[in-house]
Design a protein around this motif. Structure first.
Motif, PDB file in Angstrom:
ATOM      1  N   UNK A  10       0.861  -1.182   0.000  1.00  0.00           N
ATOM      2  CA  UNK A  10       0.000   0.000   0.000  1.00  0.00           C
ATOM      3  C   UNK A  10       0.899   1.233   0.000  1.00  0.00           C
ATOM      4  N   UNK A  11       0.853   1.971  -1.092  1.00  0.00           N
ATOM      5  CA  UNK A  11       1.648   3.191  -1.261  1.00  0.00           C
ATOM      6  C   UNK A  11       0.964   4.322  -0.481  1.00  0.00           C
ATOM      7  N   UNK A  12       1.745   5.167   0.190  1.00  0.00           N
ATOM      8  CA  UNK A  12       1.150   6.301   0.918  1.00  0.00           C
ATOM      9  C   UNK A  12       0.073   5.822   1.860  1.00  0.00           C
ATOM     10  N   UNK A  13       0.468   4.933   2.781  1.00  0.00           N
ATOM     11  CA  UNK A  13      -0.541   4.213   3.597  1.00  0.00           C
ATOM     12  C   UNK A  13      -1.175   5.101   4.653  1.00  0.00           C
ATOM     13  N   UNK A  14      -0.622   6.293   4.889  1.00  0.00           N
ATOM     14  CA  UNK A  14      -1.192   7.238   5.860  1.00  0.00           C
ATOM     15  C   UNK A  14      -1.407   6.529   7.210  1.00  0.00           C
ATOM     16  N   UNK A  15      -2.614   6.559   7.743  1.00  0.00           N
ATOM     17  CA  UNK A  15      -2.851   6.010   9.088  1.00  0.00           C
ATOM     18  C   UNK A  15      -3.234   4.540   9.076  1.00  0.00           C
ATOM     19  N   UNK A  16      -3.171   3.889   7.913  1.00  0.00           N
ATOM     20  CA  UNK A  16      -3.220   2.429   7.869  1.00  0.00           C
ATOM     21  C   UNK A  16      -4.539   1.779   7.514  1.00  0.00           C
ATOM     22  N   UNK A  17      -5.579   2.551   7.253  1.00  0.00           N
ATOM     23  CA  UNK A  17      -6.901   1.934   7.062  1.00  0.00           C
ATOM     24  C   UNK A  17      -6.952   0.983   5.858  1.00  0.00           C
ATOM     25  N   UNK A  18      -6.374   1.378   4.745  1.00  0.00           N
ATOM     26  CA  UNK A  18      -6.412   0.505   3.561  1.00  0.00           C
ATOM     27  C   UNK A  18      -5.518  -0.722   3.759  1.00  0.00           C
ATOM     28  N   UNK A  27      -6.939  -7.854   6.601  1.00  0.00           N
ATOM     29  CA  UNK A  27      -8.126  -8.598   7.061  1.00  0.00           C
ATOM     30  C   UNK A  27      -8.657  -9.535   5.981  1.00  0.00           C
ATOM     31  N   UNK A  28      -8.294  -9.277   4.732  1.00  0.00           N
ATOM     32  CA  UNK A  28      -8.706 -10.149   3.628  1.00  0.00           C
ATOM     33  C   UNK A  28      -7.596 -11.128   3.226  1.00  0.00           C
ATOM     34  N   UNK A  29      -6.634 -11.307   4.109  1.00  0.00           N
ATOM     35  CA  UNK A  29      -5.670 -12.383   3.893  1.00  0.00           C
ATOM     36  C   UNK A  29      -4.429 -12.017   3.113  1.00  0.00           C
ATOM     37  N   UNK A  30      -4.201 -10.714   2.880  1.00  0.00           N
ATOM     38  CA  UNK A  30      -2.979 -10.296   2.197  1.00  0.00           C
ATOM     39  C   UNK A  30      -1.856 -10.118   3.222  1.00  0.00           C
ATOM     40  N   UNK A  31      -0.644 -10.428   2.832  1.00  0.00           N
ATOM     41  CA  UNK A  31       0.546 -10.131   3.632  1.00  0.00           C
ATOM     42  C   UNK A  31       1.004  -8.736   3.221  1.00  0.00           C
ATOM     43  N   UNK A  32       0.690  -7.754   4.060  1.00  0.00           N
ATOM     44  CA  UNK A  32       0.730  -6.354   3.618  1.00  0.00           C
ATOM     45  C   UNK A  32       1.958  -5.612   4.132  1.00  0.00           C
ATOM     46  N   UNK A  33       2.570  -4.869   3.230  1.00  0.00           N
ATOM     47  CA  UNK A  33       3.520  -3.824   3.584  1.00  0.00           C
ATOM     48  C   UNK A  33       2.849  -2.494   3.252  1.00  0.00           C
ATOM     49  N   UNK A  34       2.831  -1.590   4.212  1.00  0.00           N
ATOM     50  CA  UNK A  34       2.301  -0.246   3.968  1.00  0.00           C
ATOM     51  C   UNK A  34       3.423   0.743   4.193  1.00  0.00           C
ATOM     52  N   UNK A  35       3.610   1.662   3.260  1.00  0.00           N
ATOM     53  CA  UNK A  35       4.690   2.628   3.477  1.00  0.00           C
ATOM     54  C   UNK A  35       4.214   4.046   3.245  1.00  0.00           C
ATOM     55  N   UNK A  36       4.896   4.942   3.944  1.00  0.00           N
ATOM     56  CA  UNK A  36       4.583   6.367   3.823  1.00  0.00           C
ATOM     57  C   UNK A  36       5.870   7.143   4.045  1.00  0.00           C
ATOM     58  N   UNK A  45       6.030   9.940   5.517  1.00  0.00           N
ATOM     59  CA  UNK A  45       5.914  10.696   6.773  1.00  0.00           C
ATOM     60  C   UNK A  45       6.058   9.758   7.973  1.00  0.00           C
ATOM     61  N   UNK A  46       7.162   9.869   8.725  1.00  0.00           N
ATOM     62  CA  UNK A  46       7.354   8.970   9.876  1.00  0.00           C
ATOM     63  C   UNK A  46       6.230   9.058  10.900  1.00  0.00           C
ATOM     64  N   UNK A  47       5.677  10.258  11.083  1.00  0.00           N
ATOM     65  CA  UNK A  47       4.607  10.398  12.083  1.00  0.00           C
ATOM     66  C   UNK A  47       3.354   9.632  11.670  1.00  0.00           C
ATOM     67  N   UNK A  48       3.093   9.547  10.368  1.00  0.00           N
ATOM     68  CA  UNK A  48       1.949   8.751   9.897  1.00  0.00           C
ATOM     69  C   UNK A  48       2.195   7.275  10.155  1.00  0.00           C
ATOM     70  N   UNK A  49       3.402   6.827   9.889  1.00  0.00           N
ATOM     71  CA  UNK A  49       3.735   5.408  10.093  1.00  0.00           C
ATOM     72  C   UNK A  49       3.639   5.055  11.582  1.00  0.00           C
ATOM     73  N   UNK A  50       4.177   5.934  12.439  1.00  0.00           N
ATOM     74  CA  UNK A  50       4.068   5.705  13.897  1.00  0.00           C
ATOM     75  C   UNK A  50       2.606   5.657  14.323  1.00  0.00           C
ATOM     76  N   UNK A 108       6.223   0.795   7.129  1.00  0.00           N
ATOM     77  CA  UNK A 108       7.595   1.185   6.819  1.00  0.00           C
ATOM     78  C   UNK A 108       7.616   2.662   6.392  1.00  0.00           C
ATOM     79  N   UNK A 109       8.643   3.375   6.837  1.00  0.00           N
ATOM     80  CA  UNK A 109       8.881   4.727   6.304  1.00  0.00           C
ATOM     81  C   UNK A 109       9.727   4.585   5.039  1.00  0.00           C
ATOM     82  N   UNK A 110       9.189   5.020   3.925  1.00  0.00           N
ATOM     83  CA  UNK A 110       9.926   4.942   2.653  1.00  0.00           C
ATOM     84  C   UNK A 110       9.364   5.994   1.705  1.00  0.00           C
ATOM     85  N   UNK A 111      10.176   6.317   0.701  1.00  0.00           N
ATOM     86  CA  UNK A 111       9.824   7.355  -0.269  1.00  0.00           C
ATOM     87  C   UNK A 111       9.600   6.709  -1.629  1.00  0.00           C
TER      88      UNK A 111
END
Ligand SMILES: C[S@@+](CC[C@H](N)C(=O)[O-])C[C@H]1O[C@@H](n2cnc3c(N)ncnc32)[C@H](O)[C@@H]1O
Length: 212
Positions: free
Chosen positions: A64-72, A78-87, A89-94, A108-111
């Motif tokens: 998930x690109x630009x995962x923000x606060x993680x909802x997507x 929850x649908x069975x994917x092994x997910x990496x979410x990155x953003x 902005x470190x504060x969003x990831x935290x 993950x924090x990444x650009x």
């Protein structure tokens, strides 16, 4: 009396004036954490278009690109994917990690403009919703190239952005910088091909899928 300009626009303008396309995201998230600003795209729930189309992941890898606060990311998990979410902005990831302490998502924090090399061809599902359009147009080719690189053979990339064809661009000032159909189609590069391209939300957004 004029309406005060929202914090996101003030921060974006200053960041962009310094040639920094993404610095304002972290500034906005930290200002919001102090209660001094609102993050306009945070809804506290997954994107409804994604929720309506999500398929079982059966353990396959999703990014998930630009995962923000993680909802997507949490929706896909929850649908069975092994997910990496990155953003970027470190504060969003935290905040995402704090909101979902039991989460199986790897946050993950990444650009997107300089992603980890090991993500090349690594994901069966790549979700890009209204992130690339939040950077000025000159960064679009590099962002699109990164996005295309993530997709594994046989996988699916979802790209959803504001549709330029239904916006009066005469006096438009980004962010966001809407996409044309040609911009969306440009994700089809280096072995990635377009599968479908439609407008959703009464023509306001594109929803495109790609495979490799
Ligand atoms: C407009 S918001 C959209 C968030 C989410 N995708 C959604 O649909 O609500 C853009 C998000 O992408 C992040 N972002 C912007 N540029 C980025 C980049 N170059 N790499 C990674 N994340 C980025 C921002 O920090 C922000 O969380």
């Amino acid at each position: 009396m004029t309406t005060p300009e929202p914090a996101d626009r003030i921060l974006a303008r200053a960041s962009l004036a310094e040639g920094n396309p993404t610095g304002w995201f972290e500034q906005l998230y930290t200002a919001a954490a102090r209660g001094e600003a609102e993050v306009p795209w945070t809804r506290g729930e997954p994107n409804a278009d994604l929720a309506a189309r999500v398929r079982p992941g059966e353990g396959r890898r999703a990014l998930v690109v630009g995962c923000a606060l993680g909802d997507d990311a949490e929706l896909l998990s929850a649908h069975g994917w092994a997910v990496t979410g990155f953003d970027v902005a470190p504060t969003a990831v935290e905040a995402a990690r704090a909101r979902f302490p039991e989460s199986e998502v790897d946050y993950v924090v990444a650009d997107l403009l300089n992603p980890p090399g090991e993500w090349a061809h690594a994901f069966d599902l790549v979700v890009e919703i209204i992130n690339i359009q939040a950077m000025p147009r000159e960064f679009r080719p590099a962002a699109v190239q990164s996005l295309a690189s993530f997709l594994a053979p046989g996988g699916t990339a979802i790209v959803s952005e504001v549709a330029e064809e239904n916006v009066d661009m005469t006096h438009w000032q980004g962010p966001p910088w809407p996409f044309s159909r040609t911009d969306v189609e440009s994700v089809a590069q280096h072995g990635v091909r377009l599968v479908s391209l439609e407008t959703i939300r009464d023509g306001a957004r594109y929803w495109a899928t790609f495979t490799r």
